[in-house]
Scaffold this active site. Structure first.
Site, PDB file in Angstrom:
ATOM      1  N   GLU A  11     106.832  74.212 112.945  1.00 39.02           N
ATOM      2  CA  GLU A  11     108.018  73.158 113.266  1.00 39.02           C
ATOM      3  C   GLU A  11     108.941  73.315 111.056  1.00 39.02           C
ATOM      4  O   GLU A  11     109.691  73.578 111.579  1.00 39.02           O
ATOM      5  CB  GLU A  11     108.384  71.677 113.354  1.00 39.02           C
ATOM      6  CG  GLU A  11     107.500  71.048 114.810  1.00 39.02           C
ATOM      7  CD  GLU A  11     108.827  71.707 115.546  1.00 39.02           C
ATOM      8  OE1 GLU A  11     108.757  72.867 116.305  1.00 39.02           O
ATOM      9  OE2 GLU A  11     109.553  71.320 116.482  1.00 39.02           O
TER      10      GLU A  11
ATOM     11  N   THR B  92     118.280  72.913 115.280  1.00 35.11           N
ATOM     12  CA  THR B  92     117.724  71.572 114.621  1.00 35.11           C
ATOM     13  C   THR B  92     117.791  71.861 112.956  1.00 35.11           C
ATOM     14  O   THR B  92     118.626  70.788 113.133  1.00 35.11           O
ATOM     15  CB  THR B  92     116.573  71.480 114.924  1.00 35.11           C
ATOM     16  OG1 THR B  92     116.175  71.285 116.060  1.00 35.11           O
ATOM     17  CG2 THR B  92     115.706  70.342 114.078  1.00 35.11           C
TER      18      THR B  92
HETATM   19  N1  HSE Z   1     113.329  64.734 114.631  1.00 31.30           N
HETATM   20  C1  HSE Z   1     113.919  66.000 115.247  1.00 31.30           C
HETATM   21  C2  HSE Z   1     115.694  64.899 115.167  1.00 31.30           C
HETATM   22  C3  HSE Z   1     113.658  66.454 116.467  1.00 31.30           C
HETATM   23  O1  HSE Z   1     116.626  64.949 115.629  1.00 31.30           O
HETATM   24  O2  HSE Z   1     116.538  66.679 114.426  1.00 31.30           O
HETATM   25  C4  HSE Z   1     114.568  67.656 116.774  1.00 31.30           C
HETATM   26  O3  HSE Z   1     114.564  67.639 118.227  1.00 31.30           O
END
Ligand code: HSE
Length: 334
Positions: A156, A209
């Site tokens: 990630e 993201t």
């Molecule tokens: N918690 C992360 C965000 C999840 O909201 O950026 C990304 O899928």
């Protein structure tokens, strides 16, 4: 130390002889890992759950030539790197092999993307988790599922600049998961109320993201924090109490949703459609643009996604929909 506490991967003791003998038993494997809905509205970076579809698949073969190689990627329209150092699957597998003292092993990977990239459904997480589950199986399950989480977080970090665990932990463990703490990592599995369904709609606009994280304010007001942690506690209580109303009341986000929802076409209309058609609660899946509603049954979930897709069609946005119960098992060999 309680079972829920997790040592960081580098603290884990691995017997290289055991690792070697186990890996000889299996030569190749194909694994499916599920998509995930991170945040669950109020729990930014700390809550997530897995769904049965969509998901990604990884084929993995052991070879005699040391090193990790990506042989082929399908379903990504050429968007993902074949360079083993840059691809989240190979990079996390490499990290795993280093940790278990098996850098002598050769690994060939084929990644089959079966879900949209940049959708907010944990696309990179599903690929990475499928790869880690596969290598761990080929090595004879040297690590427990929880012990795989830190390796997936490395993936990630590579994908979006921050090693958040709220996609990878539920993808590995299945069900609802709480990331109680990052340092030290403390991942807690939560119960899923019987009959719960997720109604997911992906409006086909790209929201990486990395970008969706950069737009969030890093400071919050105390009064907003109070609202938010009340809701997180309420949601977790609702899951334990099988209390759908409490879960729904708690699916409110005053910190992140007001900013991110601007990027999602038809967001407020989709919320209205979900709530008018019997959703427990509604919000952004992960960093978006996918949205999701939780429902008490499959029929309600199908009604909601159908009406939301009709609305998106009216405003000229293509979409995909997924209706799924909560995935309880995490990755599986196929
Ligand atoms: N918690 C992360 C965000 C999840 O909201 O950026 C990304 O899928």
């Amino acid at each position: 130390m309680s079972n829920n506490n997790l040592n960081l991967a580098d603290d884990l003791a691995i017997d290289p002889e055991k690792a070697k003998s186990q890996s000889e038993k299996l030569g190749a494997i194909r694994v499916f890992a599920p998509a995930t809905v991170a945040n669950v509205v109020c729990g930014f970076d700390v809550l997530g759950f897995a769904v049965n579809e969509p998901g990604d698949e990884v084929e993995m073969r052991l070879t005699d030539t040391p090193g990790v190689v990506i042989k082929r990627i399908t379903g990504d329209d050429g968007r993902l790197p074949l360079d083993a150092a840059k691809n989240t699957v190979s990079a996390s597998v490499q990290h795993y092999l280093q940790h278990v003292n098996r850098l002598d092993v050769g690994v060939e990977i084929e990644l089959h993307k079966k879900m949209p990239i940049g959708s907010g459904l944990g696309s990179s997480s599903a690929s990475t988790v499928a790869g880690l589950f596969a290598i761990n199986k080929l090595m004879g399950d040297l690590l427990s599922p929880k012990e795989l989480v830190p390796f997936a977080m490395k993936g990630e970090e590579l994908a979006c600049g921050y090693g958040h665990a709220d996609n990878v932990a539920p993808a590995i463990l299945g069900g609802f998961v709480l990331v109680r703490s990052y340092e030290p990592l403390d991942v807690i599995s939560l119960p899923t109320p019987a009959g719960m369904y997720a109604a997911i709609v992906y409006p086909e606009v790209d929201v990486p993201t990395k970008d969706a994280r950069q737009m969030i304010r890093s400071k919050v007001l105390l009064k907003d924090a109070v609202t938010q942690w009340g809701n997180v506690a309420g949601l977790v209580s609702g899951l334990f109490m099988n209390d759908f109303d409490l879960i729904g009341r708690s699916m409110k986000d005053v910190l992140v949703e007001p900013t991110r929802s601007i990027l999602i076409p038809g967001f407020e209309e989709m919320r209205a459609i979900a709530m008018e058609n019997g959703a427990i609660g509604f919000g952004i899946s992960g960093s978006g643009p996918s949205v999701f509603a939780l429902t008490k049954d499959e029929g309600t979930a199908k009604k909601i996604t159908k009406a939301q897709q009709q609305h998106l069609h009216k405003i000229n946005i293509n979409s995909k929909a997924y209706v799924s119960s909560v995935n309880a098992e995490g990755p599986r060999v196929i």
